[in-house]
Design an enzyme around this catalytic site. Sequence first.
Site, mmCIF file in Angstrom:
data_model
loop_
_atom_site.group_PDB
_atom_site.id
_atom_site.type_symbol
_atom_site.label_atom_id
_atom_site.label_comp_id
_atom_site.label_asym_id
_atom_site.label_seq_id
_atom_site.Cartn_x
_atom_site.Cartn_y
_atom_site.Cartn_z
ATOM 1 C CB CYS A 1 -1.006 -0.023 1.145
ATOM 2 S SG CYS A 1 -2.395 1.132 0.889
ATOM 3 C CE LYS B 1 -10.186 4.669 3.303
ATOM 4 N NZ LYS B 1 -10.472 4.598 4.761
ATOM 5 C CG HIS C 1 -4.344 -2.876 2.948
ATOM 6 N ND1 HIS C 1 -3.194 -2.837 3.706
ATOM 7 C CD2 HIS C 1 -4.637 -1.592 2.643
ATOM 8 C CE1 HIS C 1 -2.816 -1.582 3.877
ATOM 9 N NE2 HIS C 1 -3.664 -0.800 3.241
ATOM 10 C CD GLU D 1 -2.156 -6.174 4.645
ATOM 11 O OE1 GLU D 1 -2.152 -4.987 5.012
ATOM 12 O OE2 GLU D 1 -2.059 -6.523 3.448
ATOM 13 N NE ARG E 1 -11.072 5.205 11.127
ATOM 14 C CZ ARG E 1 -10.116 4.733 10.327
ATOM 15 N NH1 ARG E 1 -9.083 4.073 10.814
ATOM 16 N NH2 ARG E 1 -10.202 4.930 9.012
#
Length: 318
Positions: free
Chosen positions: A142, A163, A235, A237, A249
């Site tokens: 990333c 995003k 990502h 992972e 969040r």
Amino acid sequence: MPIKIPNNLPAVNILEKENIFTMDETRAYSQDIRPLRIVLLNLMPTKIVTETQLLRLLGNSPLQVEVDFMYTATYEPKNTPHEHLVKFYETFSEVKNRKYDGMIITGAPVEQLPFEEVEYWPELCEIMDWSRRNVYSTLHICWGAQAALYYYYGIPKYNLPAKMFGVFPHKVNMKDKMLFRGFDDIFYVPHSRHTEVRRKDIEKASRLSILSESEEAGIYAVVDKKYRHLFITGHSEYDPLTLKAEYDRDVALGLPINIPANYYPGDNPQQMPVVRWRSAANLLFSNWLNYYVYQGTPFDLDKLNDLDDLSGLCGEGI
């Protein structure tokens, strides 16, 4: 084969419950083989979460792996207990005289800052320069991938209008490359970022090849022609609930955020997310360890040579 990690690391209990084969330092010392030595430069704020995610993937391999953890000395993490850093992590000054078969540089939540304004940028440049002579293969993830592409090749990152957030389908461009051996024609990867690198800039660098990309998420995997630097923009992972935690969040903070794409059934955040990327993630890390680290690294790490003749923007220029 197991992954060797420090005694009493918090990730151990989680990994053992998932049937990930781990081995503590005490047991590993009794084995008469040389494990792969991997150093993890963890730039993420929640270091325990990130180290657990990556150890889970590194441990799902027939190779024995020994992991050292590193963090930046020029920036004190605020979301990881200091006691954890003292017990399990080292700074660059403590590892710079060692050599490693492989290295992972994680992402970081600083992507909207110019690289030179990141507090630890000079230190990161020094680490990347050191890795050329002391690490056989480096996997950048990333923001870590964006930072390395900029450092080595001057490739810029661009702000996105919104995003890039969700789980996106990807294709393999170069099916003969070992990194994607065994992959399906279409596979899924989580992305969570505000910036991107672009094909037109990467294509100007003759030493780079684009191995995989997505129509929606853009470039995913890039490799240098010597196969010793791999740049992964997503990502793979991530845990099943990582995107959910980020979404919840941001909603709680009143920040503008879209529902992560291809994640919740019917795009309903009240439903449990669907995991589409786990098998591809395990295969990606297994292929990296096997074909890009184990099959090429010298048994005697003191025989490592420079990975390439690049100096980087923080060195003598490119």
